[in-house]
Design a protein around this motif. Structure first.
Motif, PDB file in Angstrom:
ATOM      1  N   GLU A 261      -6.209  13.168 -14.883  1.00  0.00           N
ATOM      2  CA  GLU A 261      -6.176  14.687 -13.685  1.00  0.00           C
ATOM      3  C   GLU A 261      -5.360  14.323 -12.706  1.00  0.00           C
ATOM      4  OE1 GLU A 261      -8.862  17.576 -14.815  1.00  0.00           O
ATOM      5  OE2 GLU A 261      -7.647  18.731 -17.007  1.00  0.00           O
ATOM      6  N   PRO A 262      -4.422  15.257 -11.481  1.00  0.00           N
ATOM      7  CA  PRO A 262      -4.147  15.262 -10.342  1.00  0.00           C
ATOM      8  C   PRO A 262      -5.340  14.667  -8.938  1.00  0.00           C
ATOM      9  CG  PRO A 262      -3.172  17.098 -11.300  1.00  0.00           C
ATOM     10  CD  PRO A 262      -4.228  16.679 -11.762  1.00  0.00           C
ATOM     11  N   ASP A 263      -7.008  14.683  -9.286  1.00  0.00           N
ATOM     12  CA  ASP A 263      -7.709  14.512  -8.435  1.00  0.00           C
ATOM     13  C   ASP A 263      -7.857  13.391  -8.556  1.00  0.00           C
ATOM     14  OD1 ASP A 263      -8.738  15.699 -10.303  1.00  0.00           O
ATOM     15  OD2 ASP A 263     -10.410  16.051  -9.870  1.00  0.00           O
ATOM     16  N   GLU A 264      -8.002  13.258 -10.216  1.00  0.00           N
ATOM     17  CA  GLU A 264      -8.622  11.966 -10.398  1.00  0.00           C
ATOM     18  C   GLU A 264      -7.328  10.299  -9.530  1.00  0.00           C
ATOM     19  OE1 GLU A 264     -11.042  12.146 -14.176  1.00  0.00           O
ATOM     20  OE2 GLU A 264      -9.199  12.979 -14.085  1.00  0.00           O
ATOM     21  N   LEU A 265      -6.286  11.227  -9.969  1.00  0.00           N
ATOM     22  CA  LEU A 265      -5.381   9.842  -9.537  1.00  0.00           C
ATOM     23  C   LEU A 265      -5.519   9.835  -7.924  1.00  0.00           C
ATOM     24  CD1 LEU A 265      -2.739   8.485 -10.199  1.00  0.00           C
ATOM     25  CD2 LEU A 265      -0.972  10.643 -10.293  1.00  0.00           C
ATOM     26  N   THR A 266      -5.387  10.993  -7.005  1.00  0.00           N
ATOM     27  CA  THR A 266      -5.077  11.063  -5.599  1.00  0.00           C
ATOM     28  C   THR A 266      -6.968   9.845  -5.837  1.00  0.00           C
ATOM     29  OG1 THR A 266      -4.226  12.683  -5.762  1.00  0.00           O
ATOM     30  CG2 THR A 266      -5.709  11.917  -3.663  1.00  0.00           C
ATOM     31  N   ALA A 267      -8.353  10.421  -6.299  1.00  0.00           N
ATOM     32  CA  ALA A 267      -9.563   9.083  -6.592  1.00  0.00           C
ATOM     33  C   ALA A 267      -8.642   7.788  -6.253  1.00  0.00           C
ATOM     34  CB  ALA A 267     -10.355   9.959  -6.851  1.00  0.00           C
ATOM     35  N   MET A 268      -7.925   7.333  -7.542  1.00  0.00           N
ATOM     36  CA  MET A 268      -7.781   6.180  -7.828  1.00  0.00           C
ATOM     37  C   MET A 268      -6.744   5.185  -6.708  1.00  0.00           C
ATOM     38  SD  MET A 268      -5.590   4.100 -11.341  1.00  0.00           S
ATOM     39  CE  MET A 268      -3.580   4.514 -10.244  1.00  0.00           C
ATOM     40  N   VAL A 269      -6.482   5.863  -6.096  1.00  0.00           N
ATOM     41  CA  VAL A 269      -5.255   5.815  -5.816  1.00  0.00           C
ATOM     42  C   VAL A 269      -5.691   5.128  -4.317  1.00  0.00           C
ATOM     43  CG1 VAL A 269      -2.958   6.201  -3.504  1.00  0.00           C
ATOM     44  CG2 VAL A 269      -2.299   6.910  -6.339  1.00  0.00           C
ATOM     45  N   ARG A 270      -6.461   6.227  -3.386  1.00  0.00           N
ATOM     46  CA  ARG A 270      -7.334   5.739  -2.209  1.00  0.00           C
ATOM     47  C   ARG A 270      -8.195   4.728  -2.657  1.00  0.00           C
ATOM     48  NH1 ARG A 270      -9.142  12.419  -0.996  1.00  0.00           N
ATOM     49  NH2 ARG A 270      -6.993  12.657  -0.254  1.00  0.00           N
ATOM     50  N   GLY A 271      -8.897   5.136  -3.494  1.00  0.00           N
ATOM     51  CA  GLY A 271      -9.779   3.419  -3.384  1.00  0.00           C
ATOM     52  C   GLY A 271      -9.233   2.535  -3.928  1.00  0.00           C
ATOM     53  N   ILE A 272      -8.021   2.055  -4.477  1.00  0.00           N
ATOM     54  CA  ILE A 272      -7.118   0.812  -4.434  1.00  0.00           C
ATOM     55  C   ILE A 272      -6.816   0.639  -3.396  1.00  0.00           C
ATOM     56  CG2 ILE A 272      -4.853   0.388  -4.931  1.00  0.00           C
ATOM     57  CD1 ILE A 272      -4.906   1.731  -8.085  1.00  0.00           C
ATOM     58  N   ARG A 273      -6.244   1.194  -2.380  1.00  0.00           N
ATOM     59  CA  ARG A 273      -5.893   0.842  -1.046  1.00  0.00           C
ATOM     60  C   ARG A 273      -7.120   0.308   0.273  1.00  0.00           C
ATOM     61  NH1 ARG A 273      -1.087   0.379  -2.234  1.00  0.00           N
ATOM     62  NH2 ARG A 273      -0.175   2.309  -2.691  1.00  0.00           N
ATOM     63  N   VAL A 274      -8.667   0.705  -0.023  1.00  0.00           N
ATOM     64  CA  VAL A 274      -9.622   0.537   0.231  1.00  0.00           C
ATOM     65  C   VAL A 274     -10.030  -0.812  -0.132  1.00  0.00           C
ATOM     66  CG1 VAL A 274     -12.194   1.036   0.180  1.00  0.00           C
ATOM     67  CG2 VAL A 274     -10.471   2.794   0.632  1.00  0.00           C
ATOM     68  N   VAL A 275      -9.845  -0.896  -1.675  1.00  0.00           N
ATOM     69  CA  VAL A 275     -10.164  -2.617  -2.073  1.00  0.00           C
ATOM     70  C   VAL A 275      -9.137  -3.605  -1.556  1.00  0.00           C
ATOM     71  CG1 VAL A 275     -10.237  -4.030  -4.059  1.00  0.00           C
ATOM     72  CG2 VAL A 275     -11.230  -1.868  -4.471  1.00  0.00           C
ATOM     73  N   GLU A 276      -7.984  -3.210  -1.543  1.00  0.00           N
ATOM     74  CA  GLU A 276      -6.799  -3.951  -1.167  1.00  0.00           C
ATOM     75  C   GLU A 276      -7.033  -3.956   0.796  1.00  0.00           C
ATOM     76  OE1 GLU A 276      -2.939  -3.183  -1.551  1.00  0.00           O
ATOM     77  OE2 GLU A 276      -2.896  -1.145  -0.287  1.00  0.00           O
ATOM     78  N   ALA A 277      -7.967  -3.287   1.398  1.00  0.00           N
ATOM     79  CA  ALA A 277      -7.277  -3.101   2.657  1.00  0.00           C
ATOM     80  C   ALA A 277      -8.798  -4.303   2.642  1.00  0.00           C
ATOM     81  CB  ALA A 277      -8.223  -2.576   3.150  1.00  0.00           C
ATOM     82  N   ALA A 278     -10.502  -3.817   1.420  1.00  0.00           N
ATOM     83  CA  ALA A 278     -11.155  -4.703   2.022  1.00  0.00           C
ATOM     84  C   ALA A 278     -10.751  -6.724   1.495  1.00  0.00           C
ATOM     85  CB  ALA A 278     -12.432  -4.638   0.705  1.00  0.00           C
ATOM     86  N   LEU A 279      -9.749  -6.515   0.517  1.00  0.00           N
ATOM     87  CA  LEU A 279      -8.948  -8.473   0.417  1.00  0.00           C
ATOM     88  C   LEU A 279      -9.930  -9.076   1.580  1.00  0.00           C
ATOM     89  CD1 LEU A 279      -7.402  -7.795  -2.629  1.00  0.00           C
ATOM     90  CD2 LEU A 279      -9.709  -8.352  -2.565  1.00  0.00           C
ATOM     91  N   GLY A 280      -8.820  -9.003   2.319  1.00  0.00           N
ATOM     92  CA  GLY A 280      -8.213  -9.788   3.695  1.00  0.00           C
ATOM     93  C   GLY A 280      -7.541 -11.247   3.256  1.00  0.00           C
ATOM     94  N   ASP A 281      -8.272 -12.390   3.383  1.00  0.00           N
ATOM     95  CA  ASP A 281      -8.006 -13.827   3.573  1.00  0.00           C
ATOM     96  C   ASP A 281      -9.071 -14.515   2.554  1.00  0.00           C
ATOM     97  OD1 ASP A 281      -8.897 -14.673   5.856  1.00  0.00           O
ATOM     98  OD2 ASP A 281      -7.346 -13.916   6.526  1.00  0.00           O
ATOM     99  N   PRO A 282      -8.649 -15.878   2.767  1.00  0.00           N
ATOM    100  CA  PRO A 282     -10.071 -16.726   1.712  1.00  0.00           C
ATOM    101  C   PRO A 282     -10.475 -16.965   3.737  1.00  0.00           C
ATOM    102  CG  PRO A 282      -7.687 -17.265   0.764  1.00  0.00           C
ATOM    103  CD  PRO A 282      -6.904 -16.405   2.219  1.00  0.00           C
TER     104      PRO A 282
END
Length: 356
Positions: A261-282
Protein backbone atom coordinates in the motif's frame (compact mmCIF):
# COMPACT_ATOMS: atom_id res chain seq x y z
CA UNK A 1 27.39 -20.03 -20.91
CA UNK A 2 27.85 -16.38 -21.87
CA UNK A 3 31.07 -15.07 -20.33
CA UNK A 4 31.34 -11.41 -19.31
CA UNK A 5 34.25 -9.71 -21.05
CA UNK A 6 34.01 -6.42 -19.19
CA UNK A 7 32.74 -4.92 -15.93
CA UNK A 8 28.94 -4.53 -15.70
CA UNK A 9 27.76 -1.94 -18.19
CA UNK A 10 25.81 1.19 -17.37
CA UNK A 11 22.34 1.52 -18.86
CA UNK A 12 21.99 5.15 -19.88
CA UNK A 13 18.63 6.89 -20.15
CA UNK A 14 18.05 10.51 -21.03
CA UNK A 15 18.08 11.84 -17.50
CA UNK A 16 19.83 9.14 -15.49
CA UNK A 17 22.04 6.08 -15.45
CA UNK A 18 21.29 2.61 -14.12
CA UNK A 19 24.07 0.34 -12.94
CA UNK A 20 26.74 -0.19 -10.28
CA UNK A 21 27.68 2.84 -8.19
CA UNK A 22 24.57 4.66 -9.36
CA UNK A 23 21.45 5.37 -7.26
CA UNK A 24 19.14 2.36 -7.14
CA UNK A 25 16.46 2.66 -9.83
CA UNK A 26 13.13 2.03 -8.07
CA UNK A 27 10.20 0.90 -10.19
CA UNK A 28 6.77 1.16 -8.58
CA UNK A 29 4.89 -1.64 -10.34
CA UNK A 30 1.29 -0.53 -10.75
CA UNK A 31 0.77 -3.42 -13.15
CA UNK A 32 -2.94 -4.10 -13.51
CA UNK A 33 -3.86 -2.78 -10.08
CA UNK A 34 -5.90 -0.05 -11.79
CA UNK A 35 -8.58 -2.72 -12.45
CA UNK A 36 -9.12 -1.29 -15.93
CA UNK A 37 -9.98 2.16 -14.56
CA UNK A 38 -7.92 5.04 -16.01
CA UNK A 39 -8.65 7.34 -13.08
CA UNK A 40 -7.41 4.71 -10.65
CA UNK A 41 -4.30 4.39 -12.80
CA UNK A 42 -3.71 8.14 -12.43
CA UNK A 43 -4.06 7.80 -8.66
CA UNK A 44 -1.45 5.06 -8.74
CA UNK A 45 0.88 7.45 -10.54
CA UNK A 46 0.31 9.99 -7.78
CA UNK A 47 1.05 7.40 -5.10
CA UNK A 48 4.29 6.38 -6.82
CA UNK A 49 5.40 10.00 -6.97
CA UNK A 50 4.52 10.60 -3.33
CA UNK A 51 6.56 7.53 -2.37
CA UNK A 52 9.64 8.82 -4.20
CA UNK A 53 9.84 6.09 -6.85
CA UNK A 54 11.88 6.73 -9.99
CA UNK A 55 9.37 5.15 -12.37
CA UNK A 56 5.82 3.83 -12.37
CA UNK A 57 5.14 0.82 -14.55
CA UNK A 58 1.99 -0.63 -16.06
CA UNK A 59 1.27 -3.71 -18.17
CA UNK A 60 0.31 -3.32 -21.84
CA UNK A 61 -1.53 -6.13 -23.58
CA UNK A 62 -4.39 -7.11 -25.82
CA UNK A 63 -6.06 -9.91 -23.87
CA UNK A 64 -6.91 -12.06 -26.90
CA UNK A 65 -3.30 -11.86 -28.14
CA UNK A 66 -1.89 -13.11 -24.85
CA UNK A 67 -4.33 -15.63 -23.38
CA UNK A 68 -6.09 -18.47 -25.17
CA UNK A 69 -9.73 -19.30 -24.52
CA UNK A 70 -8.90 -22.48 -22.63
CA UNK A 71 -6.14 -21.07 -20.41
CA UNK A 72 -6.77 -21.63 -16.70
CA UNK A 73 -6.00 -19.12 -14.01
CA UNK A 74 -2.87 -19.52 -11.92
CA UNK A 75 -3.47 -20.79 -8.40
CA UNK A 76 -2.77 -17.40 -6.86
CA UNK A 77 -5.22 -15.80 -9.30
CA UNK A 78 -7.94 -18.25 -8.26
CA UNK A 79 -7.15 -17.51 -4.60
CA UNK A 80 -7.34 -13.74 -5.08
CA UNK A 81 -10.08 -13.35 -7.69
CA UNK A 82 -12.07 -16.58 -7.60
CA UNK A 83 -12.35 -19.48 -9.98
CA UNK A 84 -15.63 -18.65 -11.63
CA UNK A 85 -14.14 -17.07 -14.74
CA UNK A 86 -11.40 -17.98 -17.19
CA UNK A 87 -8.01 -16.31 -17.26
CA UNK A 88 -9.04 -14.60 -20.49
CA UNK A 89 -12.18 -13.15 -18.92
CA UNK A 90 -10.16 -11.89 -15.96
CA UNK A 91 -7.49 -10.33 -18.14
CA UNK A 92 -10.00 -8.60 -20.41
CA UNK A 93 -11.24 -6.57 -17.44
CA UNK A 94 -7.69 -5.40 -16.67
CA UNK A 95 -6.87 -4.10 -20.15
CA UNK A 96 -6.20 -0.43 -20.90
CA UNK A 97 -6.42 1.09 -24.38
CA UNK A 98 -3.60 2.70 -26.31
CA UNK A 99 -5.25 6.05 -25.76
CA UNK A 100 -5.29 5.43 -22.01
CA UNK A 101 -1.58 4.65 -22.03
CA UNK A 102 -0.81 7.81 -23.97
CA UNK A 103 -2.78 9.82 -21.43
CA UNK A 104 -0.93 8.12 -18.57
CA UNK A 105 2.41 8.81 -20.20
CA UNK A 106 1.51 12.49 -20.60
CA UNK A 107 0.38 12.63 -16.98
CA UNK A 108 3.64 11.05 -15.81
CA UNK A 109 5.63 13.59 -17.83
CA UNK A 110 3.60 16.41 -16.33
CA UNK A 111 4.13 15.08 -12.80
CA UNK A 112 7.84 14.36 -13.29
CA UNK A 113 8.02 10.57 -13.03
CA UNK A 114 9.17 8.08 -15.66
CA UNK A 115 6.38 6.14 -17.39
CA UNK A 116 7.13 2.49 -18.14
CA UNK A 117 5.05 -0.44 -19.33
CA UNK A 118 5.65 -4.12 -19.92
CA UNK A 119 4.45 -5.31 -23.34
CA UNK A 120 2.95 -8.80 -23.49
CA UNK A 121 2.32 -9.02 -27.23
CA UNK A 122 3.72 -7.73 -30.52
CA UNK A 123 1.09 -5.03 -30.96
CA UNK A 124 1.68 -3.66 -27.46
CA UNK A 125 5.41 -3.55 -28.14
CA UNK A 126 4.67 -1.56 -31.29
CA UNK A 127 2.47 0.83 -29.32
CA UNK A 128 5.13 1.47 -26.67
CA UNK A 129 7.79 1.98 -29.34
CA UNK A 130 5.54 4.56 -31.02
CA UNK A 131 5.19 6.24 -27.63
CA UNK A 132 9.00 6.37 -27.44
CA UNK A 133 9.24 4.80 -24.00
CA UNK A 134 12.81 5.02 -22.65
CA UNK A 135 13.13 1.27 -22.15
CA UNK A 136 11.21 -1.98 -22.32
CA UNK A 137 10.58 -4.08 -19.23
CA UNK A 138 10.17 -7.77 -20.08
CA UNK A 139 8.24 -10.04 -17.74
CA UNK A 140 9.52 -13.38 -16.49
CA UNK A 141 6.97 -15.28 -18.54
CA UNK A 142 8.49 -14.05 -21.80
CA UNK A 143 12.10 -15.16 -21.20
CA UNK A 144 11.49 -18.37 -23.17
CA UNK A 145 9.33 -16.57 -25.77
CA UNK A 146 12.34 -16.07 -28.01
CA UNK A 147 10.49 -14.72 -31.08
CA UNK A 148 8.95 -12.02 -28.92
CA UNK A 149 12.25 -11.23 -27.19
CA UNK A 150 13.97 -10.74 -30.51
CA UNK A 151 11.10 -8.59 -31.81
CA UNK A 152 11.30 -6.28 -28.81
CA UNK A 153 15.10 -6.16 -28.89
CA UNK A 154 15.01 -5.02 -32.52
CA UNK A 155 13.18 -1.89 -31.36
CA UNK A 156 16.58 -0.62 -30.24
CA UNK A 157 15.60 0.26 -26.68
CA UNK A 158 17.34 -0.75 -23.44
CA UNK A 159 15.78 -3.79 -21.77
CA UNK A 160 15.14 -4.74 -18.16
CA UNK A 161 14.36 -8.47 -18.07
CA UNK A 162 12.88 -10.37 -15.12
CA UNK A 163 14.04 -13.98 -14.80
CA UNK A 164 11.44 -15.65 -12.58
CA UNK A 165 10.79 -19.36 -13.22
CA UNK A 166 14.10 -19.58 -15.11
CA UNK A 167 17.01 -21.95 -14.95
CA UNK A 168 20.36 -20.29 -15.62
CA UNK A 169 20.59 -21.99 -19.01
CA UNK A 170 17.30 -20.42 -20.09
CA UNK A 171 18.60 -16.99 -19.12
CA UNK A 172 21.78 -17.71 -21.05
CA UNK A 173 19.80 -18.59 -24.18
CA UNK A 174 17.77 -15.40 -23.88
CA UNK A 175 20.86 -13.24 -23.32
CA UNK A 176 22.60 -14.75 -26.34
CA UNK A 177 19.56 -14.03 -28.48
CA UNK A 178 19.32 -10.45 -27.22
CA UNK A 179 22.99 -9.81 -27.87
CA UNK A 180 22.56 -11.29 -31.33
CA UNK A 181 19.83 -8.70 -31.86
CA UNK A 182 22.33 -5.96 -30.94
CA UNK A 183 20.91 -5.42 -27.45
CA UNK A 184 23.77 -4.54 -25.11
CA UNK A 185 21.82 -2.16 -22.83
CA UNK A 186 20.42 -4.81 -20.53
CA UNK A 187 19.59 -5.28 -16.86
CA UNK A 188 18.69 -8.71 -15.49
CA UNK A 189 16.32 -8.95 -12.53
CA UNK A 190 16.30 -11.94 -10.24
CA UNK A 191 12.71 -12.84 -9.43
CA UNK A 192 10.55 -15.60 -7.95
CA UNK A 193 7.25 -15.87 -9.82
CA UNK A 194 4.90 -16.65 -6.99
CA UNK A 195 2.44 -14.21 -5.43
CA UNK A 196 3.29 -13.77 -2.65
CA UNK A 197 6.75 -15.33 -2.52
CA UNK A 198 7.88 -16.99 0.69
CA UNK A 199 11.25 -15.65 1.88
CA UNK A 200 12.70 -19.17 1.79
CA UNK A 201 11.89 -19.30 -1.94
CA UNK A 202 13.65 -16.03 -2.81
CA UNK A 203 17.22 -17.39 -3.20
CA UNK A 204 18.51 -13.84 -3.30
CA UNK A 205 22.14 -14.83 -3.84
CA UNK A 206 21.14 -16.00 -7.33
CA UNK A 207 20.98 -12.31 -8.26
CA UNK A 208 24.74 -12.14 -7.79
CA UNK A 209 25.10 -15.28 -9.88
CA UNK A 210 23.34 -13.51 -12.75
CA UNK A 211 25.79 -10.63 -12.53
CA UNK A 212 28.82 -12.91 -12.42
CA UNK A 213 27.57 -15.08 -15.28
CA UNK A 214 26.57 -12.39 -17.76
CA UNK A 215 28.35 -9.15 -16.85
CA UNK A 216 25.22 -7.00 -16.94
CA UNK A 217 23.79 -4.90 -14.10
CA UNK A 218 21.39 -6.89 -11.94
CA UNK A 219 18.42 -6.14 -9.76
CA UNK A 220 15.47 -7.74 -8.06
CA UNK A 221 11.74 -7.88 -8.77
CA UNK A 222 10.17 -8.57 -5.40
CA UNK A 223 6.95 -10.47 -4.71
CA UNK A 224 7.43 -11.10 -1.00
CA UNK A 225 5.22 -9.59 1.67
CA UNK A 226 6.78 -6.47 3.17
CA UNK A 227 9.91 -4.55 2.27
CA UNK A 228 12.79 -6.32 4.03
CA UNK A 229 13.85 -8.54 1.12
CA UNK A 230 13.91 -5.66 -1.36
CA UNK A 231 16.18 -3.73 0.98
CA UNK A 232 18.40 -6.79 1.43
CA UNK A 233 18.72 -7.02 -2.36
CA UNK A 234 20.12 -3.50 -2.42
CA UNK A 235 22.71 -4.50 0.17
CA UNK A 236 23.70 -7.39 -2.13
CA UNK A 237 24.19 -5.10 -5.12
CA UNK A 238 20.80 -4.64 -6.80
CA UNK A 239 20.85 -1.72 -9.24
CA UNK A 240 17.09 -1.94 -9.86
CA UNK A 241 14.24 -2.76 -7.47
CA UNK A 242 10.74 -3.45 -8.75
CA UNK A 243 7.80 -3.88 -6.40
CA UNK A 244 4.04 -4.16 -6.93
CA UNK A 245 1.88 -1.59 -5.17
CA UNK A 246 -1.80 -0.84 -4.86
CA UNK A 247 -4.04 1.83 -3.46
CA UNK A 248 -5.78 -0.75 -1.24
CA UNK A 249 -4.95 -4.43 -0.72
CA UNK A 250 -8.63 -5.27 -0.23
CA UNK A 251 -9.59 -4.24 -3.76
CA UNK A 252 -10.75 -7.03 -6.09
CA UNK A 253 -8.22 -8.29 -8.60
CA UNK A 254 -5.38 -10.80 -8.89
CA UNK A 255 -2.40 -8.73 -7.71
CA UNK A 256 -3.66 -6.44 -4.94
CA UNK A 257 -3.11 -8.82 -2.04
CA UNK A 258 0.60 -9.29 -2.80
CA UNK A 259 1.21 -5.55 -3.27
CA UNK A 260 2.38 -2.76 -1.01
CA UNK A 261 0.00 0.00 0.00
CA UNK A 262 1.19 3.60 -0.50
CA UNK A 263 2.63 4.12 2.97
CA UNK A 264 4.56 0.85 2.68
CA UNK A 265 5.90 1.85 -0.73
CA UNK A 266 7.11 5.10 0.80
CA UNK A 267 8.82 3.19 3.62
CA UNK A 268 10.50 0.87 1.09
CA UNK A 269 11.89 3.76 -0.95
CA UNK A 270 13.18 5.52 2.15
CA UNK A 271 14.73 2.30 3.42
CA UNK A 272 16.46 1.65 0.11
CA UNK A 273 17.96 5.13 0.14
CA UNK A 274 19.27 4.51 3.66
CA UNK A 275 20.79 1.19 2.63
CA UNK A 276 22.51 2.56 -0.46
CA UNK A 277 23.87 5.51 1.54
CA UNK A 278 25.23 3.06 4.12
CA UNK A 279 26.98 0.84 1.55
CA UNK A 280 29.82 3.28 0.91
CA UNK A 281 32.92 1.80 -0.74
CA UNK A 282 35.15 -1.22 -0.11
CA UNK A 283 37.88 0.76 1.69
CA UNK A 284 38.09 0.09 5.44
CA UNK A 285 39.05 3.33 7.10
CA UNK A 286 38.05 5.68 9.88
CA UNK A 287 35.52 8.24 8.77
CA UNK A 288 35.70 11.86 9.88
CA UNK A 289 32.69 11.53 12.19
CA UNK A 290 34.65 8.99 14.27
CA UNK A 291 37.59 11.30 15.01
CA UNK A 292 36.13 12.86 18.13
CA UNK A 293 35.04 9.48 19.50
CA UNK A 294 38.49 8.01 18.80
CA UNK A 295 40.10 10.71 20.93
CA UNK A 296 37.82 9.74 23.83
CA UNK A 297 37.45 5.97 23.42
CA UNK A 298 40.98 4.96 22.44
CA UNK A 299 43.86 4.78 24.92
CA UNK A 300 47.20 6.44 25.51
CA UNK A 301 50.28 5.86 27.64
CA UNK A 302 50.07 7.63 31.04
CA UNK A 303 52.07 7.65 34.27
CA UNK A 304 50.80 5.07 36.78
CA UNK A 305 52.06 7.24 39.68
CA UNK A 306 53.90 10.53 40.30
CA UNK A 307 57.32 10.17 38.67
CA UNK A 308 60.27 12.49 39.44
CA UNK A 309 62.72 13.61 36.78
CA UNK A 310 65.47 11.04 36.27
CA UNK A 311 63.17 8.04 36.72
CA UNK A 312 64.02 5.12 34.49
CA UNK A 313 60.71 3.86 33.17
CA UNK A 314 59.69 0.27 33.85
CA UNK A 315 56.54 -1.45 32.66
CA UNK A 316 54.75 -1.01 35.98
CA UNK A 317 55.24 2.76 35.81
CA UNK A 318 53.27 3.03 32.58
CA UNK A 319 49.50 2.63 32.42
CA UNK A 320 47.27 2.45 29.34
CA UNK A 321 44.18 4.63 29.77
CA UNK A 322 41.77 6.90 27.98
CA UNK A 323 41.78 9.40 26.29
CA UNK A 324 43.39 8.52 22.99
CA UNK A 325 45.02 11.89 22.38
CA UNK A 326 48.51 10.95 23.67
CA UNK A 327 51.14 8.39 22.73
CA UNK A 328 49.61 5.22 21.31
CA UNK A 329 49.87 1.95 23.28
CA UNK A 330 51.98 0.51 20.47
CA UNK A 331 54.83 2.78 21.68
CA UNK A 332 54.96 1.06 25.09
CA UNK A 333 58.18 -0.81 24.34
CA UNK A 334 59.75 2.44 23.14
CA UNK A 335 59.26 4.01 26.60
CA UNK A 336 60.39 1.10 28.78
CA UNK A 337 64.03 1.60 29.82
CA UNK A 338 64.09 5.30 28.92
CA UNK A 339 64.90 8.03 31.50
CA UNK A 340 62.60 10.96 32.23
CA UNK A 341 64.17 14.37 31.91
CA UNK A 342 61.10 16.02 33.56
CA UNK A 343 58.73 15.04 36.32
CA UNK A 344 55.45 13.46 35.25
CA UNK A 345 52.35 13.50 37.42
CA UNK A 346 50.00 10.57 38.05
CA UNK A 347 47.72 9.92 35.01
CA UNK A 348 49.56 12.53 32.96
CA UNK A 349 49.89 11.66 29.28
CA UNK A 350 53.45 10.85 28.29
CA UNK A 351 55.12 12.85 25.53
CA UNK A 352 58.24 11.95 23.61
CA UNK A 353 59.73 15.25 24.74
CA UNK A 354 59.67 13.98 28.35
CA UNK A 355 62.40 11.42 27.56
CA UNK A 356 66.15 11.86 27.56
Amino acid sequence: MTSPQKPPSILRLKDREIGPDRPVFIIAEAGVNHNGDLQMARRLVDAAIDAGADAVKFQAFKAEDVVSVGAAKAEYQVATSGGGESQLDMVRKLELSGAAFRELQAYCTERGILFLATPFDFGSADLLAEMNVPLFKISSGEVTNLPFLEYVARKGKPLIVSTGMCFLGEVDEAVRLLQGADCEDLVLLHCTSNYPTRPEDVNLRAMQTLGAAFGFPVGYSDHTIGIAVAQAAVALGACVIEKHFTLDRTLPGPDHQASLEPDELTAMVRGIRVVEAALGDPIKRRVASEDAVARVARRSLVASRDLPAGTVLTRDLIAIKRPGSGLKPELLSHLVGRKLRVAVAYDQLFELGFLE
